[in-house]
Each structure stands twice: as C-alpha cells, then as structure tokens.
Design an enzyme around this catalytic site. Sequence first.
Site, PDB file in Angstrom:
ATOM      1  N   LYS A 199       0.435  -1.544  -0.021  1.00  0.00           N
ATOM      2  CA  LYS A 199      -0.432  -0.287  -0.065  1.00  0.00           C
ATOM      3  C   LYS A 199       0.818   1.009  -0.261  1.00  0.00           C
ATOM      4  O   LYS A 199       1.910   2.199   0.404  1.00  0.00           O
ATOM      5  CB  LYS A 199      -1.474   0.035   1.496  1.00  0.00           C
ATOM      6  N   LYS A 221       1.688   9.952   5.788  1.00  0.00           N
ATOM      7  CA  LYS A 221       1.756   8.624   5.929  1.00  0.00           C
ATOM      8  C   LYS A 221       2.534   7.897   4.982  1.00  0.00           C
ATOM      9  O   LYS A 221       2.771   6.603   6.060  1.00  0.00           O
ATOM     10  CB  LYS A 221       0.080   8.251   5.372  1.00  0.00           C
ATOM     11  N   LYS A 252      -1.789  -1.865  -3.829  1.00  0.00           N
ATOM     12  CA  LYS A 252      -3.120   0.106  -3.720  1.00  0.00           C
ATOM     13  C   LYS A 252      -2.389   1.270  -3.926  1.00  0.00           C
ATOM     14  O   LYS A 252      -1.599   1.090  -3.079  1.00  0.00           O
ATOM     15  CB  LYS A 252      -3.679  -1.069  -2.179  1.00  0.00           C
TER      16      LYS A 252
HETATM   17  C1  PBG Z   1      -7.783   3.912   5.719  1.00  0.00           C
HETATM   18  C2  PBG Z   1      -7.899   3.634   3.631  1.00  0.00           C
HETATM   19  C3  PBG Z   1      -7.538   4.737   2.725  1.00  0.00           C
HETATM   20  C4  PBG Z   1      -8.762   3.672   1.899  1.00  0.00           C
HETATM   21  C5  PBG Z   1      -8.644   2.857   1.936  1.00  0.00           C
HETATM   22  N1  PBG Z   1      -8.595   2.560   3.659  1.00  0.00           N
HETATM   23  C6  PBG Z   1      -6.983   5.642   3.046  1.00  0.00           C
HETATM   24  C7  PBG Z   1      -5.713   6.023   3.916  1.00  0.00           C
HETATM   25  O1  PBG Z   1      -4.557   4.950   3.627  1.00  0.00           O
HETATM   26  O2  PBG Z   1      -5.235   7.127   3.933  1.00  0.00           O
HETATM   27  C8  PBG Z   1      -7.804   4.234   0.560  1.00  0.00           C
HETATM   28  C9  PBG Z   1      -9.106   4.071  -0.736  1.00  0.00           C
HETATM   29  C10 PBG Z   1      -9.242   5.054  -1.533  1.00  0.00           C
HETATM   30  O3  PBG Z   1      -9.002   6.271  -1.659  1.00  0.00           O
HETATM   31  O4  PBG Z   1     -10.105   4.487  -2.280  1.00  0.00           O
HETATM   32  N2  PBG Z   1      -6.687   3.228   5.683  1.00  0.00           N
END
Ligand code: PBG
Length: 330
Positions: A199, A221, A252
């Site tokens: 991620k 983050k 992701k």
């Molecule tokens: C948070 C989370 C995020 C998304 C899914 N779970 C945002 C982030 O990490 O800031 C993003 C999903 C999207 O943008 O469609 N844990």
Amino acid sequence: MTRLQLRSRPRRNRKDPIVRAFHSEAQIGAQHLIYPLFIHEGERDAPISAMPGCARLSPAGLLREVERARAVGIGAVVLFPAIADALKSSDGREAHNSAGLVPRSIRALKERWPELVIVTDVALDPYSSDGHDGIVGPGGKILNDETVAALCAQALAQARAGADVIAPSDMMDGRVGAIRDALDAEGFTEVSILAYTAKYASAFYGPFREALDSAPRSGDKKTYQMDPANSREALRELALDEAEGADMVMVKPAGPYLDVIRRLREATTLPIAAYQVSGEYAMLKAASERGWLDERRSAMESLLAIRRAGADVILTYYARQVGEWLAGER
Ligand code: PBG
C-alpha cells in the site's frame, strides 16, 4: 502494388470477433469485483462530490445499494465508515466498539444475506482524531506495537459481528500475524485475512479522505505507507505477509502500480487483489462527465489492464456499474 513477403501476419488472429475471442487472455466478470461502500449514521445518503455515483450510505441506503449490486452478480462488499467527530479519539477506541457502525452494519447485512461476503477494513484512521491509521505518540511518531494491539481488538469486533474477510490497510509491522493469532484464539479460524501488502503513500486517496473526513491532521503517512518509487520493498512486505498467514495480498492503488501487481503475481501463489482507488475512479468519472472519455470503455479497459497485470480480484467503486454493463450484454 508490391506484396510484402510475410509468413507471419499477426493481424490474421485479429480478423474477426470469433477468432479474436479464441485467444483473448484477460476477462472481467462480476465475480472478480469487490464493491467498496461508505456508511454513516445519517438518515439519508450523502453524495460524495469527488466520487460521482458514490455516497455515504444510511443504514437503509446500504441495504438498497447492496441489493442492487447483488442483482447484477456482485457477491462481496467492503465497508468504510464515516465516523462523527464526537466519536473520534487519539486512540481510536470506537474502532473496536462492538455496537459501533461497522459491526451493526455487518449484522444487518448478514441477517438479510448470509451468503454475502463482507470484507472489513482494519485501520484506525476513520476513528482517529489525528487522522492516522495508527496511534500517534510523542513528537508525532506512529506507535507500531500499541497500534497492532488496537487493530487486533478492531478485527475481533468485526469477526464477532460476522465479517468474512479482515483486510488490514494500516501498514503496521507484524499486524497480519498478530491479527491471525487473535482471530484463531477466539475460534475464528475460518475468517480470512486480505493483507494490504503493498500500500503506497499515494495522492490518489484524496477523494476517499474527503468522503470519510479522515485526512491526517498533521504530517503524512510516509512512515508506514510505501514510497511510490519502490517495488523491491513490495516483495519484502509480501514475504512477511505470507509468513504471517495472509490468505490474500493486495496492491493499492492499482492502475499506476501494474508493475507491482505483476511482480507479486510472479512471486506468490496466493490470490492477489488490487484496489482501484478513489482518485483513479474520480479521474475516469471527471473525464467522462466532460465527454472527454467514453466512460464505459475506459473504465472497462482500466479494469482489464489490472486483471491482465495479474490481479485476481479488484476492489472498485465501479463494481455495481460494471455488473450492470455486463448484465446488459447477456
Ligand atoms: C485507510 C484507507 C485508505 C483507503 C482505504 N483504506 C486511505 C488512506 O490510507 O489514507 C483509500 C481508498 C481509496 O482512496 O479509495 N486505512
């Protein structure tokens, strides 16, 4: 006219639709899609401006939307809660309230459709007054091990309510193994873990953070999500998640990270999920609304590319729409 002396003419394999279909490699069906849905406590659905077609759903709206999606073959959803400010705290304790919005929504869905596969997100950001996935300590540091304990409690609250697949999206170290142990210790050996393995610290989450009002209040983050420049690091995360007992792994965002999907595909036998995130969806929607892209063709092509790269299943805000498009062809 001089004929070229060609023994190989690849165009022969593209000459008509039936011949083309002989060797068409990637496919998209409703069975390959997981539908992310936003939920809130409100009485009404609240549209999300940067994500046309998506809304924070009321309890009744959630049932309506799932019914529509199921009617076109979507069998799995993932829930994201928008939590009222009054319930947010620095330790995100609302995340493991067994009477909270997510557990209640799971129970309502399971009561109506026991066979629906419910995926739940494990991370503290929707519940954190700091807008971080983990607990923020002195000097703004994200505390890994304290966070993992909270994530285990969150996963258990979700499993007790009936979640089928727990999806930790927080990127803390050691959380997959800790969640596996916590689930097993309570007898939830059949609850799966879909790890957000690679991620990235991506700008493409912008509309999602607007939807949940979950943007970090300070900092970013980058001490837990991965650097968009990297892909070797994804293999390291993969090895750890596999060793810790992940059942499925995720990349992701999806579209800008097809090479990472491919690298994981070559390195693991586990099912791979890819998340076409809010920003990818917003780009397709915005360009189609202006008539700059053909929405259906560009959305289908972007999903097909993700499958071709090696994803088994795709989380996409287009899930129900794709189901409708495909149902229209039958
Ligand atoms: C948070 C989370 C995020 C998304 C899914 N779970 C945002 C982030 O990490 O800031 C993003 C999903 C999207 O943008 O469609 N844990």
